[in-house]
Write an enzyme that holds these catalytic residues in place. Structure first.
Site, PDB file in Angstrom:
ATOM      1  CG  HIS A  70      -2.049   0.977   1.127  1.00  0.00           C
ATOM      2  ND1 HIS A  70      -3.376   0.608   1.132  1.00  0.00           N
ATOM      3  CD2 HIS A  70      -2.062   2.326   1.001  1.00  0.00           C
ATOM      4  CE1 HIS A  70      -4.147   1.674   1.037  1.00  0.00           C
ATOM      5  NE2 HIS A  70      -3.362   2.738   0.954  1.00  0.00           N
ATOM      6  CG  HIS A  83      -1.492   6.180  -2.361  1.00  0.00           C
ATOM      7  ND1 HIS A  83      -2.643   6.141  -3.125  1.00  0.00           N
ATOM      8  CD2 HIS A  83      -1.815   5.617  -1.162  1.00  0.00           C
ATOM      9  CE1 HIS A  83      -3.619   5.589  -2.420  1.00  0.00           C
ATOM     10  NE2 HIS A  83      -3.145   5.259  -1.223  1.00  0.00           N
ATOM     11  CG  ASP A  96      -1.562   5.780   2.979  1.00  0.00           C
ATOM     12  OD1 ASP A  96      -1.937   5.395   1.858  1.00  0.00           O
ATOM     13  OD2 ASP A  96      -2.259   6.531   3.693  1.00  0.00           O
ATOM     14  CG  HIS A 141      -8.034   3.332  -0.059  1.00  0.00           C
ATOM     15  ND1 HIS A 141      -7.513   3.005  -1.295  1.00  0.00           N
ATOM     16  CD2 HIS A 141      -7.042   3.981   0.609  1.00  0.00           C
ATOM     17  CE1 HIS A 141      -6.266   3.450  -1.371  1.00  0.00           C
ATOM     18  NE2 HIS A 141      -5.945   4.037  -0.237  1.00  0.00           N
ATOM     19  N   GLY A 148      -9.601   7.911  -2.485  1.00  0.00           N
ATOM     20  CA  GLY A 148     -10.238   9.199  -2.282  1.00  0.00           C
ATOM     21  C   GLY A 148     -11.156   9.201  -1.081  1.00  0.00           C
ATOM     22  CD  GLU A 171      -7.340   6.125   5.049  1.00  0.00           C
ATOM     23  OE1 GLU A 171      -6.253   6.723   5.205  1.00  0.00           O
ATOM     24  OE2 GLU A 171      -7.845   5.912   3.923  1.00  0.00           O
ATOM     25  CG  ASP A 200      -0.957  10.441  -5.897  1.00  0.00           C
ATOM     26  OD1 ASP A 200      -0.811   9.366  -5.277  1.00  0.00           O
ATOM     27  OD2 ASP A 200      -2.086  10.934  -6.111  1.00  0.00           O
TER      28      ASP A 200
END
Length: 374
Positions: free
Chosen positions: A25, A27, A314, A215, A188, A218, A29
């Site tokens: 996991h 990302h 993350d 996701h 998102g 969370e 970006d």
């Protein structure tokens, strides 16, 4: 983001960077180098946040902004990274450096998630964006191998929950399943955007037997997890920490008994991996119902109860972290030793979106690497 500081396993002189690890996991970006952002911003005339005009101050800005206790606020930091990732060259560079940083951290299998639909502002098509990232990933792997480090990576193509492009992005992922894309995700704002909004996408992926991680648990509760499992056919849960809402703890003198609800029981019994990200989970307030310190994170309880727990970063930029650092923090907090860290890596290898033979080979690689440092 590279770091010169080694993360030692508590009570030893063993650098966790030296151990083979699996990252599930992470990302794209959320893992840019601050110096790269500064350079890319200058190339396109993008104005960086006030006072954050060099790599050091920009890195500090990201960490400060992300430490808000709110996922919605946390996500605003991505406005900056996404802004400088709108061209083929930028995507290739970011992806290449991302893999180089994984290699420096000892990762041997990494799944890199990102949402192509957010990178079309300068005219790239969805397929061109995916191809650019794949080129960068391939270049990063080649560079790492040239430097004597062996690793493999795969793309997790994400659809943004609020954008209603789920089916289109699922079709995109399937078009690239044989050229580097290994799974699908939705990302998102979680609350208010359940997986059922993209049921057609998940049905297509199920029909094509394509792996899905979602996701869930969370920024929303147990119903979000229910939707990920029922509507999304999720094989893994991104974070999943609010699964604790479906677990009741009862003190019985010197013992504490745990009673699992049906959803928690399903996740445990079927080995559905929890992609926990300790530092991020604190930053976004994902575990706020139980506390605001690392010792309040439920990952140790999940581990004791037999769940397939994994530890992840993350967003390395926003949390100023690496996988080795996250494992050190977990080990310090819960008094984990080398065997505990090994168990977490084997959990991640078992949950990787790879063929079973590759997962077995990956586990063999991890075990051999840990034995070398035992």
């Amino acid at each position: 983001m590279t770091t010169a500081t080694q993360n030692l396993l508590p009570g030893t002189d063993l650098a966790l960077e030296a151990l083979p690890k699996v990252s599930l996991h992470d990302h794209l970006d959320g893992g840019l180098r601050p110096a790269t952002i500064v350079e890319l911003a200058a190339e396109i005339g993008y104005e960086l946040p006030a006072g954050a005009t060099d790599a050091e101050s920009l890195g500090e800005w990201f960490a400060t902004q992300a430490n808000s206790g709110s996922l919605v606020q946390y996500l605003t930091t991505f406005d900056v990274t996404i802004a400088v990732m709108q061209t083929r060259d930028a995507l290739v560079r970011v992806a290449r450096e991302f893999v180089e940083d994984l290699a420096a951290d000892g990762v041997v299998w990494g799944e890199i998630r990102w949402a192509p639909e957010q990178h079309l502002q300068q005219g790239l098509s969805l397929d061109e964006a995916v191809e650019a990232v794949q080129q960068g990933l391939d270049e990063g792997v080649e560079a790492a191998r040239g430097a004597g480090t062996s690793l493999r990576v795969g793309q997790l193509v994400s659809a943004m929950r609020h954008a209603d492009r789920g089916l289109e992005i699922a079709q995109l992922a399937l078009r690239h399943r044989d050229t580097g894309t290994v799974g699908f995700d939705i990302a998102g704002a979680e609350a208010g955007f359940p997986p059922s909004r993209m049921r057609d996408a998940f049905e297509l992926l199920a029909d094509e037997f394509f792996p899905v991680t979602i996701h869930a648990g969370e920024a929303d509760g147990i119903e979000s997890i229910r939707g990920a499992l029922r509507d999304g056919h999720a094989l893994r849960l991104g974070h999943g920490v609010r699964l604790l809402e479906d677990i009741t703890l009862v003190d019985e003198g010197e013992m504490t008994r745990a009673s699992l609800g049906r959803i928690a029981e399903w996740v445990k019994d079927r080995g559905i991996a929890l992609e926990t990200s300790p530092s991020s989970n604190l930053q976004t307030g994902a575990i706020a119902a139980w506390g605001d310190a690392m010792e309040d994170h439920p990952l140790d309880l999940f581990t004791q109860l037999g769940f397939r727990v994994t530890v992840n970063t993350d967003n390395r930029l926003m949390s100023a972290t690496t996988l080795s650092r996250e494992l050190r923090l977990v080990a310090e907090t819960f008094d984990y030793d080398l065997d505990d860290i090994l168990a977490l890596q084997l959990n991640a290898a078992q949950a990787a979106f790879l063929p079973v033979e590759d997962r077995e080979a990956l586990m063999d690689t991890i075990i051999a690497g840990f034995e070398e440092h035992a």
